[in-house]
Design an enzyme around this catalytic site. Structure first.
Site, PDB file in Angstrom:
ATOM      1  CG  ASP A 103     -12.597 -30.587   3.210  1.00 27.61           C
ATOM      2  OD1 ASP A 103     -12.779 -29.432   3.615  1.00 27.61           O
ATOM      3  OD2 ASP A 103     -13.520 -31.402   3.004  1.00 27.61           O
ATOM      4  CB  SER A 155     -12.547 -23.662   2.390  1.00 25.62           C
ATOM      5  OG  SER A 155     -13.274 -23.092   3.470  1.00 25.62           O
ATOM      6  N   GLY A 191     -14.737 -20.824   0.581  1.00 24.94           N
ATOM      7  CA  GLY A 191     -14.373 -21.937  -0.303  1.00 24.94           C
ATOM      8  C   GLY A 191     -15.489 -22.217  -1.291  1.00 24.94           C
ATOM      9  CB  SER A 192     -19.168 -22.192  -0.976  1.00 19.99           C
ATOM     10  OG  SER A 192     -19.207 -23.203   0.006  1.00 19.99           O
ATOM     11  CG  ASN A 249     -18.545  -7.736  -4.355  1.00 14.93           C
ATOM     12  OD1 ASN A 249     -17.428  -8.241  -4.228  1.00 14.93           O
ATOM     13  ND2 ASN A 249     -18.893  -6.644  -3.730  1.00 14.93           N
ATOM     14  CG  HIS A 304     -11.659 -25.658   5.725  1.00 18.46           C
ATOM     15  ND1 HIS A 304     -12.890 -25.110   5.974  1.00 18.46           N
ATOM     16  CD2 HIS A 304     -11.868 -26.676   4.873  1.00 18.46           C
ATOM     17  CE1 HIS A 304     -13.811 -25.764   5.284  1.00 18.46           C
ATOM     18  NE2 HIS A 304     -13.223 -26.721   4.608  1.00 18.46           N
TER      19      HIS A 304
END
Lengths: 226, 435
Positions: free
Chosen positions: B193, B214, B85-86, B287, B219
Site C-alpha cells: 500500500d 502489489s 502482492g500476497s 508457480n 493500489h
C-alpha cells in the site's frame, strides 16, 4: 534479474587467428555484477520469443558504454559468429548471469587463477576492484600455453602491477615462469580464508581445484562450462 | 499485408476503441465514488493488445523491461514480478526459510513480529511456513506498529519482522531497523500500500532485507493482478526466484535452456551426476509468475506513477484540511515522523466520545455513494480463520481493538478529483451537523 537486449558490434579486435574480442553497445544497457556472463545469439529476438541457439561468454569488462566479449572459434556456432558479426551488425544478448563474485566482499583478499581465455571474467572483476579503489586486495596468477596467447597484458599489468604473475606452460620464456601454477605460488598470494577464483579449461580448473582442496582452501569460486 | 503493418493497424484501432469506449466517462454528482480504482488511458490498452499479439503469454519482453524499470523507480538492485502482492509476501517470507541461508534461515517454530491490524496476507505466510506470529499493538493516528512494544515482543525464538506500511504511512523505520539490527533479525517491508512513500528521504522498501509490492487495481498502479519482490541482496533474489518458479534450481527464463552452461554436468542432492538441471529443485516452491500482458499494462502505468503519487498526496491534504473542523469527533491521520507518505487511503477513527458510531457514519457515506473500507482484518486474532493459530500477543492490543471497532478509510486515489472531494466533504458535514 536478466534482460534481453539488441547489441551492436562497434569494434572487433583480432587477438590471434581463432580469438577475437567483440566490443558491443547494448540497446538496453543496465547495471550488472562484475564477473557476469552473457548468452549471445546471432538471431534478433526479444524476451517474448523462444530463445534461439546461443553461446555463453564471460564479460571481459566493467565499464559503462560498452561491453567486451572475448570469443574463441571452437565450433560451428563460434565460426558463424566470426563470419557474421562484423562492425555495425546486430545480435541479441541476454544478461547478466552467474554468481562468480559475491558483492560485499571487496574489502577481503581475493586471488584469481586464470588459465588461457579463463582470464576474461577476471578482466571485468579487476576493473571493478580498480573502480572501487580496492585493486590492492586482489592478485592474479595467469597461465597460458604460449606467451602469444596472453591477452590484455598491458592492461592487466597496469591494474595489478607486482600482484600479476604469469606462467607459460608450453614454451620457455625468460620473462615469465615457464611452468604450471603450483601451491607455493598460490600460498604466496593467498591465505587459507581468502577468496580464490578459478577459471580456465576443464583440465586447468580440475588441477587448480585439486591443489586448493588438498591444501585446505575453502573459499573457492569457479566459473565452469560444459 | 505484412505482419508488422497489421499489428500497427490493430494498435491504432485499439486507440480508437479506447476513445469510443472509455474517454467519455464523466463523473456526475450522485455517482459512486470508489475508494480506489483503475486510472488508465489508451496506452494501457495498446500495450495489453501488443503483448497479446505476441501470444507469449508467460513473462516476456514487457516483464523483462518492467522488472528493471520498477527496480530503478524503487531504488533497489533487484525486482522479480509475481502474480499478486500476497504472492510477493509469500515468496519473501519463504525465501528466508531457504536452507541456502544456513544458520540464518527461519525454521518451524521461530517467531516473526508483526501487527494484528492489517491485511491477512502480511500474516498468512508466517503461519503457512510453520512460524509463529507475535502480534504487537499499533499507534492510533499512524496505525503503524507501536515501537515502544518491540523489546517486549522479543524472545530467543524471534528471527524476523514482517510488517506493512499501513495505508501508505511508513512505520517508524528508524526504530524498527535499529531493533532488527540489534537482534540480528530479518526485516520484510510490506509496501503493497506504500509505493512511492519515503522515510528520511529514501523510498520505503529500501530499508529491509526484502520488500513487497502489489499491483492489484486498488493500489498505486495496477496490472490487474500482479506484485513484486524487491531486494538489494543478490543471494535473496536468487532464492526468491526459485520459490516463485516451482522451487527449481535452474534459472533459465521461459523458453530458454542451459543458461548456466552446466545443464548436464552437475550433481545435486542425491541425484545422479548430470541429471538435467532444468528439473533440479532446491526449494519446496510455487508457480507464482505473471503473464506478459499484465506486465505490459504495468509498463504504461509506470509512466504515470509519479503523477499518481502526487495526486494521492494532494487528495490526502485536501481531505485533511476539509475534515479538520471535525476533530472533536474524528481522529484524523498523521504521517509518521520523518516520512512523506504516498497515501493508499485516508484513515479516520471515530472517537469513543463522539455522538455517533463508526458504523453509523460509514453507513451514511455508503448510502450517499462514498465508498468506505475498514482497515482490513481489524484485529486479525479475532477473525474466524485465526482463532486457533499458534501465536503470541504483546499486551492487550487495545488500539488494535479500537481500530477494529472505530476506524475506517476513504479513498485518495487519482480518480478522485476536486469535484468528488467537495462532494465527499459535504457528506461528512451533512452527517455530522445532523447528529
Amino acid at each position: 534479474m536478466n534482460w534481453v537486449s539488441t547489441a551492436e558490434i562497434v569494434q572487433v579486435i583480432e587477438h590471434r587467428e581463432n580469438v577475437r574480442e567483440y566490443i558491443v553497445r547494448l540497446e538496453k544497457e543496465r547495471k550488472y555484477p562484475p564477473g557476469s556472463f552473457v548468452q549471445l545469439s546471432l538471431e534478433l529476438v526479444t524476451a517474448s520469443d523462444i530463445w534461439p541457439e546461443s553461446r555463453t561468454f564471460s564479460i571481459a569488462s566493467f565499464k559503462e558504454g560498452s561491453m567486451r566479449l572475448i570469443i574463441e572459434k571452437v565450433g560451428s556456432y563460434t565460426s558463424r559468429i566470426f563470419d557474421e558479426l562484423q562492425v555495425g551488425r546486430q545480435c541479441t544478448i541476454k544478461y547478466p548471469y552467474g554468481d562468480l563474485f559475491r558483492a560485499g566482499t571487496s574489502d577481503e583478499k581475493h586471488l584469481f587463477l586464470a588459465g588461457g581465455l579463463g582470464i576474461t571474467p577476471f578482466i571485468g572483476l579487476a576493473e571493478y576492484f580498480h573502480g572501487m579503489g580496492k585493486i590492492e586486495n586482489v592478485a592474479l596468477l595467469y597461465s597460458a600455453r604460449n606467451a602469444g596467447d596472453l591477452i590484455h597484458l598491458e592492461h592487466l599489468n597496469n591494474l595489478f602491477g607486482e600482484r600479476l604473475k604469469i606462467f607459460i606452460t608450453r614454451e620457455s620464456d625468460h620473462q615469465y615462469s615457464s611452468r604450471r601454477i603450483d601451491i607455493r605460488d598460490i600460498q604466496e598470494q593467498a591465505a587459507l580464508g581468502d577468496h580464490v577464483y578459478v577459471c580456465g579449461s576443464r583440465s586447468f580448473t580440475d588441477d587448480m581445484l585439486s591443489i586448493l582442496r588438498k591444501n585446505n582452501f575453502t573459499n573457492i569460486h569457479t566459473d565452469e562450462w560444459d | 499485408m505484412p505482419e508488422n503493418e497489421i499489428r500497427k493497424l490493430i494498435l491504432e484501432k485499439t486507440k480508437e476503441y479506447y476513445d469510443a469506449k472509455y474517454s467519455g466517462n464523466k463523473y456526475k454528482e450522485g455517482d459512486l465514488i470508489p475508494f480506489a480504482g483503475r486510472v488508465f488511458d489508451e496506452n494501457e490498452l495498446v500495450n495489453l493488445v501488443d503483448a497479446s499479439l505476441d501470444f507469449w503469454l508467460t513473462a516476456g519482453r514487457y516483464a523483462n523491461d518492467f522488472e528493471y524499470e520498477f527496480a530503478q523507480f524503487m531504488d533497489v538492485e533487484h525486482c522479480i514480478l509475481v502474480n499478486s502482492g500476497s504472492s510477493a509476501n509469500l515468496v519473501a517470507l519463504a525465501t528466508l526459510t531457504s536452507s541456502q541461508l544456513g544458520d540464518r534461515r527461519l525454521k518451524r517454530g521461530d517467531e516473526v513480529i508483526t501487527v494484528a491490524a492489517g491485511f491477512p496476507t502480511t500474516v498468512n505466510p508466517i503461519i503457512q511456513n510453520g512460524l509463529v506470529p507475535v502480534f504487537v499493538d499499533v499507534e492510533l493516528g499512524t496505525y503503524n506498529i507501536k515501537v515502544s512494544e518491540l523489546e517486549k515482543a522479543y524472545s530467543p525464538k524471534t528471527k524476523a519482522i514482517m510488517i506493512a506500511h499501513t495505508l501508505g504511512n511508513p512505520f517508524n523505520l528508524k526504530e524498527v531497523k535499529a531493533f532488527a539490527e540489534a537482534h540480528d533479525l530479518y526485516l520484510i517491508e510490506d509496501c503493497c500500500d506504500a509505493v512511492g512513500s519515503k522515510y528520511d528521504g529514501k523510498q520505503v522498501g529500501t530499508f529491509g532485507d526484502l520488500a513487497t509490492v502489489s499491483f492489484y487495481p486498488a493500489h498505486h498502479m495496477t496490472m490487474g493482478e500482479g506484485g513484486a519482490v524487491l531486494t538489494n541482496n543478490a543471494e535473496l533474489i536468487k532464492i526468491a526466484t526459485s520459490f516463485r518458479d516451482w522451487g527449481r534450481d535452474c534459472y533459465c527464463a521461459p523458453g530458454a535452456d542451459n543458461t548456466c552452461g552446466r545443464r548436464f554436468s552437475m550433481q545435486y542432492g542425491n541425484l545422479p551426476t548430470g541429471y538435467d538441471h532444468k528439473y533440479v529443485y532446491s526449494h519446496i516452491g510455487y508457480n507464482l509468475k505473471l503473464t506478459d500482458m499484465q506486465a505490459a499494462v504495468g509498463m504504461a502505468q509506470l509512466e504515470k506513477l509519479p503523477q499518481f503519487i502526487q495526486q494521492r498526496k494532494d487528495n490526502f491534504q485536501k481531505l485533511r484540511a476539509g475534515l479538520d473542523a471535525y476533530q472533536q469527533d474524528l481522529l484524523l491521520p498523521e504521517a509518521t515522523e520523518n516520512s512523506d507518505p504516498s497515501w493508499f487511503g485516508f484513515p479516520i477513527t471515530v472517537k469513543n466520545n463522539a455522538a455517533f458510531t463508526r458504523n453509523e457514519l460509514t453507513r451514511y457515506l455508503e448510502d450517499h455513494k462514498v465508498m468506505t473500507r475498514l482497515i482490513f482484518a481489524g484485529n486479525i486474532t479475532k477473525q474466524p480463520a485465526y482463532l486457533e493459530i499458534e501465536h503470541r500477543v504483546i499486551g492487550d492490543l487495545k488500539n488494535t481493538d479500537l481500530v477494529m471497532n472505530n476506524t475506517f478509510f476513504i479513498g485518495v486515489y487519482p480518480g478522485i478529483n476536486d469535484q468528488k472531494i467537495s462532494y465527499i466533504l459535504n457528506q461528512f458535514k451533512d452527517f455530522i451537523v445532523s447528529q
